[in-house]
Design an enzyme around this catalytic site. Structure first.
Site, PDB file in Angstrom:
ATOM      1  N   LYS A  54       2.284  -3.262   7.183  1.00  0.00           N
ATOM      2  CA  LYS A  54       2.483  -3.505   5.899  1.00  0.00           C
ATOM      3  C   LYS A  54       4.066  -3.007   5.532  1.00  0.00           C
ATOM      4  O   LYS A  54       4.773  -3.798   4.929  1.00  0.00           O
ATOM      5  CB  LYS A  54       1.249  -2.671   4.865  1.00  0.00           C
ATOM      6  CG  LYS A  54       0.134  -3.242   4.965  1.00  0.00           C
ATOM      7  CD  LYS A  54       0.088  -4.389   4.282  1.00  0.00           C
ATOM      8  CE  LYS A  54       0.178  -4.473   3.082  1.00  0.00           C
ATOM      9  NZ  LYS A  54      -0.191  -5.880   2.457  1.00  0.00           N
ATOM     10  N   TYR A  98      -1.836  -0.694  11.103  1.00  0.00           N
ATOM     11  CA  TYR A  98      -1.885  -1.212   9.781  1.00  0.00           C
ATOM     12  C   TYR A  98      -0.809  -0.904   8.935  1.00  0.00           C
ATOM     13  O   TYR A  98      -0.254  -1.906   8.287  1.00  0.00           O
ATOM     14  CB  TYR A  98      -3.103  -0.721   8.978  1.00  0.00           C
ATOM     15  CG  TYR A  98      -3.272  -1.179   7.460  1.00  0.00           C
ATOM     16  CD1 TYR A  98      -3.222  -2.443   7.114  1.00  0.00           C
ATOM     17  CD2 TYR A  98      -3.453  -0.024   6.382  1.00  0.00           C
ATOM     18  CE1 TYR A  98      -3.178  -2.774   5.502  1.00  0.00           C
ATOM     19  CE2 TYR A  98      -3.317  -0.606   5.301  1.00  0.00           C
ATOM     20  CZ  TYR A  98      -3.178  -1.659   4.694  1.00  0.00           C
ATOM     21  OH  TYR A  98      -3.240  -2.029   3.256  1.00  0.00           O
ATOM     22  N   THR A 128       0.861  -1.184  -0.033  1.00  0.00           N
ATOM     23  CA  THR A 128      -0.028  -0.253   0.044  1.00  0.00           C
ATOM     24  C   THR A 128       0.852   1.207  -0.052  1.00  0.00           C
ATOM     25  O   THR A 128       2.097   1.260   0.435  1.00  0.00           O
ATOM     26  CB  THR A 128      -0.942  -0.029   1.234  1.00  0.00           C
ATOM     27  OG1 THR A 128      -1.572   1.354   1.657  1.00  0.00           O
ATOM     28  CG2 THR A 128      -0.002  -0.395   2.529  1.00  0.00           C
ATOM     29  N   ASP A 129       0.155   2.441  -0.395  1.00  0.00           N
ATOM     30  CA  ASP A 129       1.020   3.723  -0.353  1.00  0.00           C
ATOM     31  C   ASP A 129       1.019   4.204   0.881  1.00  0.00           C
ATOM     32  O   ASP A 129       1.936   5.125   1.169  1.00  0.00           O
ATOM     33  CB  ASP A 129       0.326   4.686  -1.237  1.00  0.00           C
ATOM     34  CG  ASP A 129      -1.102   5.118  -1.099  1.00  0.00           C
ATOM     35  OD1 ASP A 129      -1.497   4.226  -0.009  1.00  0.00           O
ATOM     36  OD2 ASP A 129      -1.811   5.775  -1.743  1.00  0.00           O
ATOM     37  N   GLU A 130       0.067   3.503   1.965  1.00  0.00           N
ATOM     38  CA  GLU A 130       0.260   4.062   3.139  1.00  0.00           C
ATOM     39  C   GLU A 130       1.727   3.796   4.057  1.00  0.00           C
ATOM     40  O   GLU A 130       1.934   4.379   5.136  1.00  0.00           O
ATOM     41  CB  GLU A 130      -1.031   3.481   4.241  1.00  0.00           C
ATOM     42  CG  GLU A 130      -2.182   3.665   3.560  1.00  0.00           C
ATOM     43  CD  GLU A 130      -3.546   3.566   4.213  1.00  0.00           C
ATOM     44  OE1 GLU A 130      -3.447   3.198   5.405  1.00  0.00           O
ATOM     45  OE2 GLU A 130      -4.572   3.119   3.735  1.00  0.00           O
TER      46      GLU A 130
END
Ligand code: NAD
Ligand code: TYD
Length: 349
Positions: free
Chosen positions: A161, A157, A132-134
């Site tokens: 990741k 989260y 993810t870009d997060e």
């Protein structure tokens, strides 16, 4: 070319679209979908392809190292596309350990199994990690995440990741494992579990329930139609150089409040409601702790190197998404009964 590919998390939102694409577009591949069927996994998402001769489903939890080793021994995959994860930020705030177990330990179990199975010969093998870009943290009002942006995760989260991404790269650097990583922005589309902003609001608009907007609604995300994400994964899996990272995004930033207003507008039209009816349901609620202000992806590398770009506009994608939910009311009813009601009450009351 004949190949066996394991896709993890293939009963979930994005995974189901990836499984469908690979089963339909690559008849010479055997696609093994591994999923633990948590609250977010639903075999209804892949019902249309379950009879395909090149499709196999295995209910396995990736936190179970022995089960993963046995499965790799049984199928001897040439490629892994790893999507299984706990994926909802709000749930990670309530229960971070579950995210460490699945997203970190589960990923390391898969890496170990791939390393062991492929140890004699890494050629023509690939571990594709879907992220993810997060992991890049939060942007201010300017700038974009590139593949060189430093990691700075804020939620449990995104921290889990980010950790899994680091392990994947560590296995490439330490053991020479052939890997690629894709970091994608927010997806939307059919089969999206209604805990995330867009499907939650579609569900609530249908039932005339409040649309909960965190904080002032000015938080900004880049949105990509899920089928375009599946296309990007296909392109990277088949064309990328080993070790590469690609950011995937929609070139499509929206503040949450503007997005929800657009959703309300389209739904009023489709439901034959008077203009402005659904927007009256918008309710500002308590903010998410540690809420990242803005995510925005520079997806020019995948565009320039692999020729990938989004195929639908946001207006088209959103319209297709709403139509899917309106014509799949049984699916929506099934996933919003039981535990969902408990989750919703805890989260929003
Ligand atoms: P999802 O929550 O809809 O689906 C996750 C799937 O993984 C479910 O089918 C679930 O049953 C399965 N799963 C969970 N724990 C498991 C375990 N221990 N063992 C085996 N299976 C397990 O998630 P999604 O939105 O489809 O996301 C898929 C992947 O893409 C995730 O890795 C996520 O981090 C990443 N991603 C998601 C988005 C997004 O906007 N949804 C954006 C970028 C990246
Ligand atoms: P979400 O769909 O949970 O994705 P992510 O947190 O991974 O970006 O949320 C998208 C945006 O919408 C995010 O800024 C949080 C916000 N949001 C709300 O305002 N209300 C809600 O009920 C939810 C679920 C999200």
């Amino acid at each position: 070319m004949k190949k066996t590919i394991i896709i993890t998390g293939g009963a979930g939102f994005i995974g189901s679209h990836v499984v469908r694409r690979f089963v339909q577009n690559y008849p010479s591949y055997t696609v093994v979908n591994i999923d633990a069927l948590t609250y977010a996994g639903n075999l209804e998402n892949v019902k249309d392809i379950e009879q395909a001769s090149n499709y196999i489903f295995e209910k396995v939890d990736i936190t179970n190292a022995k089960a993963i080793f046995d499965l790799f021994e049984k199928y001897k995959p040439d490629g892994i596309i790893h999507l299984a994860a706990e994926s909802h930020v709000d749930r990670s705030i309530t229960n971070p350990l579950e995210f460490v177990m699945t997203n970190v330990i589960g990923t390391v179990n898969l890496l170990n199994a791939a390393k062991e199975l492929w140890k004699e010969d890494f050629s023509n093998k690939l571990f594709h990690h879907v992220s993810t870009d997060e992991v890049y943290g939060a942007l201010g009002s300017e700038g974009l995440f590139t593949e060189e942006t430093s990691y700075d995760p804020h939620s449990p989260y995104s921290a889990s990741k980010a950790s899994s991404d680091h392990f994947v790269r560590a296995y490439a650097d330490t053991y020479g494992l052939p890997i690629v990583i894709t970091n994608c922005s927010n997806n939307y589309g059919p089969n999206h579990f209604p805990e995330k902003l867009i499907p939650l609001c579609i569900h609530n608009i249908i039932h005339n329930k409040p649309l909960p907007i965190y904080g002032d609604g000015k938080y900004t995300r880049d949105w990509l139609f899920v089928i375009d994400h599946a296309r990007a994964i296909d392109d990277v899996f088949h064309k990328a150089e080993k070790g590469a990272t690609y950011n995937v995004g929609g070139f499509n930033e929206w503040q949450n409040i503007d997005l929800v207003n657009e959703l309300c507008r389209q739904m009023d039209e489709k439901l034959g409601r008077e203009v402005g009816a659904s927007a009256k349901l918008i309710t500002f609620v308590k903010d998410r702790p540690g809420h990242d202000l803005r995510y925005a992806i520079d997806a020019n590398k995948i565009k320039a190197e692999l020729g990938w770009e989004p195929s639908v506009t946001f207006q088209e994608g959103l319209s297709l998404t709403i139509d899917w939910y309106l014509s799949n009311d049984e699916w929506l009813k099934n996933v919003t009964s039981g535990d969902y009601q408990k989750y919703y009450t805890n989260q929003y009351n």
